[in-house]
Design a protein around this motif. Structure first.
Motif, PDB file in Angstrom:
ATOM      1  N   CYS A  38       2.923  -4.118   3.993  1.00 31.15           N
ATOM      2  CA  CYS A  38       1.668  -4.008   3.254  1.00 31.15           C
ATOM      3  C   CYS A  38       1.965  -3.419   1.888  1.00 31.15           C
TER       4      CYS A  38
ATOM      5  N   CYS B 292      -0.539  -0.020   1.331  1.00 27.90           N
ATOM      6  CA  CYS B 292      -0.283   1.310   1.883  1.00 27.90           C
ATOM      7  C   CYS B 292       1.189   1.532   2.215  1.00 27.90           C
TER       8      CYS B 292
ATOM      9  N   CYS C 266      -4.835  -5.829   5.506  1.00 30.77           N
ATOM     10  CA  CYS C 266      -4.036  -4.831   6.212  1.00 30.77           C
ATOM     11  C   CYS C 266      -4.851  -4.131   7.296  1.00 30.77           C
TER      12      CYS C 266
ATOM     13  N   HIS D 234      -4.849   0.066   6.569  1.00 32.72           N
ATOM     14  CA  HIS D 234      -5.681   0.762   5.597  1.00 32.72           C
ATOM     15  C   HIS D 234      -6.838  -0.160   5.264  1.00 32.72           C
TER      16      HIS D 234
HETATM   17 ZN   LIG Z   1      -1.946  -1.376   4.267  1.00 30.32          ZN
END
Ligand SMILES: [Zn+2]
Length: 673
Positions: free
Chosen positions: A58, A61, A37, A40
Motif C-alpha cells: 500500500c 500507509c 487499502c 487504512h
Molecule cells: Zn494502506
C-alpha cells in the motif's frame, strides 16, 4: 508445527491476487492489480498487488508483504493459521510435526477460542439434523420459514438442546478447557463453580468472519416462555468484535462484489431469507447500530448500498442514523422502506421470491430525496417545522464528500422543498465550514515531520546544506521503512539492500586480475559480489534492519547458498516481509512521482543495467561513508587541543580525502562508461 517443506509448498502455491481478492475488490492495472487499502481508510486506491512478485503493497500507509503476511495482518491469524488457510484453499495436505506439551500450551488463546467456536458450530448443526428434538423443533422451524437444506447448510444453522449443561459437558469431554469455553461465552461459570450453557433450547445462527471462521452465535428462542429473551447472543471476546462484524458478509461478499451493490438489512433472518429468494448480496449489522468499521468493511467490495428497513417508526429512525455515516464514507446510498409492519423476511414469506426482488429494485430511492419527501409530509405546511427540515437536509447533504454530488442534491432538494438553490447552497457552505472548524479544533497537533538532524528546522526550501533533503512530505512508506528518522546515508544503504533483494540471485560480470596478472572476466552472483565488496571495506549499515538483511545474505553466501527474495517470506518476520515487499515494489512505482533528482529518492534502474548499477551503488555507499567520516574528523578537529591529536586527525583527514578522490574517479568512469 508445520514442516518446513510444507511451509515452502504452501507459500509457493499461494496466488496473492486470489488471497487478497477474497477481501479486497481488485481491478487490473497493467501487470498489477489495484484496490482500496483494507488497512487504512482511503478513497483513491493505492493498494497494489503484484501477482508476478507474490506481494502486496500500500503506497498510502506502507503496509506490505506476501499472502501469509496479508492474512496475519488482515484476519489477525497467527502464522500457522495463515498457512493452514492457504493450504486449505489450494488443497495442500499439511504435514505436521508432533507437538510437545509445551507447544500445545503455547498455542495462542485465540486459536483455542476459534477451535472451540468451530467445534460448537459443528455440534449444533449436527443436533439440528441428527437429534430427534433438533429435527422436530429446530429443523421444523426453519422448514416452516421456507428455508431449504442448502441455505441451512450455507449459514451453518443449528439447534441446542434445552438442557442446563449439555453442550458444556460435551465440550469438556472432547478436551476443551472450561477456560476457553467461558471466554467464548458458550459456557457460564457461576461463583460456586457450577457451569451451565449460555444457549439452551434455541435455534442457532453462527456469526462468521469475512474468511468464514466462526466468531460467535446468536440463538433464537422457539418456546413462548414470557421471561426468556427472544435472542441471546455471544458476548464480545478476543475473537468476536461486534462493531467490526457484519452478519452474512462471508456468504455474500462474492455476490456483493459481482453486482457492485450491497443490501443492508436489520436482522440475521432477513439475510438468510433473502439468500433463499436468490438475493445474495445482503448483510445485516445484527443487533448493533451500524458502525464506521462495518461501513468500511462493505466499502471494500462496493460503494453502492441500499438500506432495507422496516416501515415502522423505529426502522425509519435507524435508517436516518445510518445514512449520514454512509454518506460520509463516500457511499452512494439508496433506501427501500417496507410497508408498515413488514420486514424483508415477512415480506418475502408472504409474497415470494419474485415479488420481493421486484419490490426492492423498484422501491430503491435515493436517500436524500427519500428523506426530504418523508420529512416534508410531517411539516404539513408549518413554516417553523419547514425551517428545521431544511437545516436537517442540508446537514445530511454536507456529509457527501464529493462536491459534484452535493450540487446535484442541492438541485433536487430545491425543487422538492420549493426553495431557491442559492439559499440551500449558502446554508450548505455554512454547515460544511462549521464542521471543518470543529474538526480542526478537535484534531491533535500534527507530529513533527521526520528530520535529519535535531538542530535543523525541518524545512525543505531553506537552502540547507545537508547532503540529504529534509523532506517534510516524504511519503509514509519511506518512513515506515525504518521506523526512525531518515539518517544521512539512508538512501545509499537502501539502494544496496534493494539491489540485494531485487537481483541478489542473478549474476553480473566483472574484470579481475588472475594469478598471471591478466585481466579476465568473471561471473558473480550479485549478492556474493556485494557482500564481498562491503566486507572488504568493513562497512556497517546504520539501519539495524538493513544490517540484519545484509547479514542474512552474508551467512547464506558463506554457507555456499544463494538466496532470492522469497527466502524472507518463509521466516515469519512481518517486519522483513514489509521491507522486502517495499523494495520489490519500489522498482516500478516510486519512479513516477518520487524519482526526480531533487528529491533524491532512489529509483533502481532497469534490469539490463544491473552490472553498472551494482558497482555504482557500492561506490556511492563508500563515498557517503567517507564523506561522513571526513565530517566527523572535521568536527573533532574543531575541539581538539592536544597537538598530537591534531596531527593524527589531520593525517586521517588527508587519507580520507585521497580515498574520496579515488572513489570519485571510479564513479566517473562508471557513469561515463
Ligand atoms: Zn494502506
Amino acid at each position: 508445527m508445520i514442516k518446513p517443506e510444507t511451509v515452502e509448498r504452501i507459500i509457493d502455491a499461494a496466488r496473492i491476487e486470489e488471497i487478497v481478492g477474497e477481501f479486497v475488490s481488485l481491478k487490473r492495472r497493467g501487470a498489477n492489480l489495484l484496490g482500496c487499502c483494507p488497512f487504512h481508510n482511503e478513497k483513491t486506491p493505492s493498494f497494489t498487488v503484484s501477482p508476478a512478485k507474490g506481494i502486496f503493497k500500500c503506497f498510502g500507509c506502507g503496509e506490505a508483504g506476501n499472502s501469509v503476511h496479508f492474512l496475519m495482518k488482515h484476519e489477525h491469524y497467527s502464522y500457522p493459521e495463515a498457512l493452514k488457510y492457504i493450504a486449505k484453499k489450494y488443497s495442500i495436505e499439511i504435514e505436521e510435526e508432533e507437538l510437545s506439551p509445551q507447544q500445545i500450551e503455547k498455542q495462542t488463546e485465540r486459536e483455542g477460542l476459534f477451535n472451540v467456536s468451530d467445534f460448537a458450530q459443528k455440534y449444533f448443526s449436527e443436533l439440528l439434523t441428527e437429534n430427534e428434538l433438533g429435527r422436530n423443533i429446530g429443523l421444523a422451524y426453519f422448514y416452516e420459514r421456507g428455508l431449504s437444506d442448502d441455505v441451512i447448510k450455507k449459514f451453518g444453522l443449528g439447534y441446542c438442546l434445552d438442557e442446563w449443561e449439555n453442550f458444556t459437558k460435551h465440550a469438556l469431554a472432547s478436551g476443551y478447557s472450561i477456560n476457553v469455553l467461558e471466554k467464548t461465552g458458550l459456557s457460564i461459570v457461576k461463583d460456586d463453580g457450577k457451569t451451565y450453557d449460555r444457549f439452551r433450547g434455541r435455534v442457532m445462527f453462527p456469526v462468521y468472519s469475512v474468511s468464514g471462521r466462526v466468531l460467535g452465535f446468536s440463538g433464537r428462542i422457539l418456546s413462548s416462555e414470557k421471561q426468556a429473551a427472544k435472542y441471546v447472543n455471544s458476548p464480545e471476546s478476543e475473537i468476536y468484535n461486534k462493531s467490526k462484524t457484519l452478519y452474512g458478509l462471508f456468504q455474500s461478499k462474492n455476490s456483493i462484489s459481482k453486482s457492485d451493490l450491497c443490501y443492508l438489512v436489520e436482522g440475521n433472518i432477513d439475510v438468510i431469507t433473502l439468500h433463499q429468494c436468490g438475493i445474495e448480496n445482503v448483510v445485516a449489522s445484527s443487533g448493533t447500530s451500524l458502525t464506521m468499521e462495518q461501513i468500511r468493511l462493505i466499502h471494500r467490495y462496493t460503494k453502492n448500498i441500499t438500506v432495507l428497513y422496516d416501515g415502522d417508526a423505529a426502522g425509519i429512525k435507524a435508517a436516518m442514523r445510518a445514512v449520514n455515516m454512509l454518506l460520509e464514507e463516500g457511499m452512494s446510498v439508496r433506501v427501500v422502506l417496507f410497508p408498515e409492519g413488514e420486514d424483508p423476511d415477512s415480506y418475502a414469506r408472504k409474497y415470494g421470491a419474485e415479488m420481493i426482488k421486484n419490490y426492492v429494485e423498484q422501491q430503491a430511492t435515493n436517500f436524500i430525496v427519500f428523506k426530504t419527501k418523508l420529512l416534508l409530509e410531517e411539516t404539513q405546511g408549518d413554516p417553523i417545522k419547514k425551517a428545521a427540515l431544511i437545516k436537517d437536509i442540508v446537514q445530511t447533504i454536507s456529509f457527501v464528500p464529493e462536491m459534484i454530488e452535493r450540487n446535484l442534491y442541492v438541485k433536487e432538494c430545491s425543487a422538492l422543498l420549493d426553495i431557491s438553490e442559492h439559499t440551500l447552497a449558502t446554508e450548505l457552505a455554512k454547515c460544511i465550514s462549521e464542521r471543518f472548524k470543529r474538526k480542526e479544533r478537535n484534531s491533535e497537533p500534527q507530529p513533527t515531520p521526520i528530520s535529519v538532524n535535531n538542530n535543523v528546522e525541518p524545512n525543505p526550501g531553506s537552502g540547507n546544506d545537508l547532503p540529504y533533503p529534509v523532506e517534510s512530505s516524504l511519503p509514509d512508506f519511506v518512513q515506515s521503512l525504518t521506523q526512525q528518522p531518515v539518517y544521512a546515508n539512508e538512501m545509499e544503504e537502501r539502494r544496496i539492500i534493494s539491489l540485494l533483494i531485487n537481483y541478489g540471485d542473478t549474476t553480473i560480470k566483472d574484470k579481475v586480475e588472475n594469478e598471471e596478472g591478466e585481466m579476465v572476466e568473471e561471473e558473480y552472483y550479485v549478492s556474493a559480489y556485494i557482500v564481498g565488496d562491503i566486507m572488504n571495506d568493513d562497512i556497517m549499515f546504520e539501519n539495524p534492519t538493513y544490517q540484519e538483511v545484509f547479514d542474512m545474505y552474508k551467512t547464506k553466501i558463506y554457507e555456499g547458498e544463494v538466496i532470492g527474495s522469497s527466502y524472507f517470506f518463509t521466516l515469519n518476520r512481518p517486519d522483513l516481509d514489509n521491507l522486502v515487499a517495499t523494495m520489490l515494489t519500489n522498482t516500478y512505482t516510486i519512479s513516477e512521482k518520487w524519482g526526480d533528482d531533487k528529491r533524491r529518492i532512489y529509483v533502481p534502474k532497469p534490469e539490463d543495467n544491473v552490472d553498472k548499477d551494482v558497482k555504482e551503488a557500492l561506490l556511492k555507499l563508500k563515498q557517503a561513508k567517507v564523506n561522513q567520516k571526513i565530517q566527523e574528523v572535521k568536527e573533532q578537529l574543531k575541539v581538539a587541543s592536544d597537538i598530537n591529536d591534531i596531527m593524527l586527525l589531520l593525517n586521517e583527514q588527508k587519507n580520507l580525502e585521497s580515498i574520496r578522490i579515488l572513489i570519485g574517479k571510479a564513479l566517473n568512469q562508471i557513469i561515463t562508461s
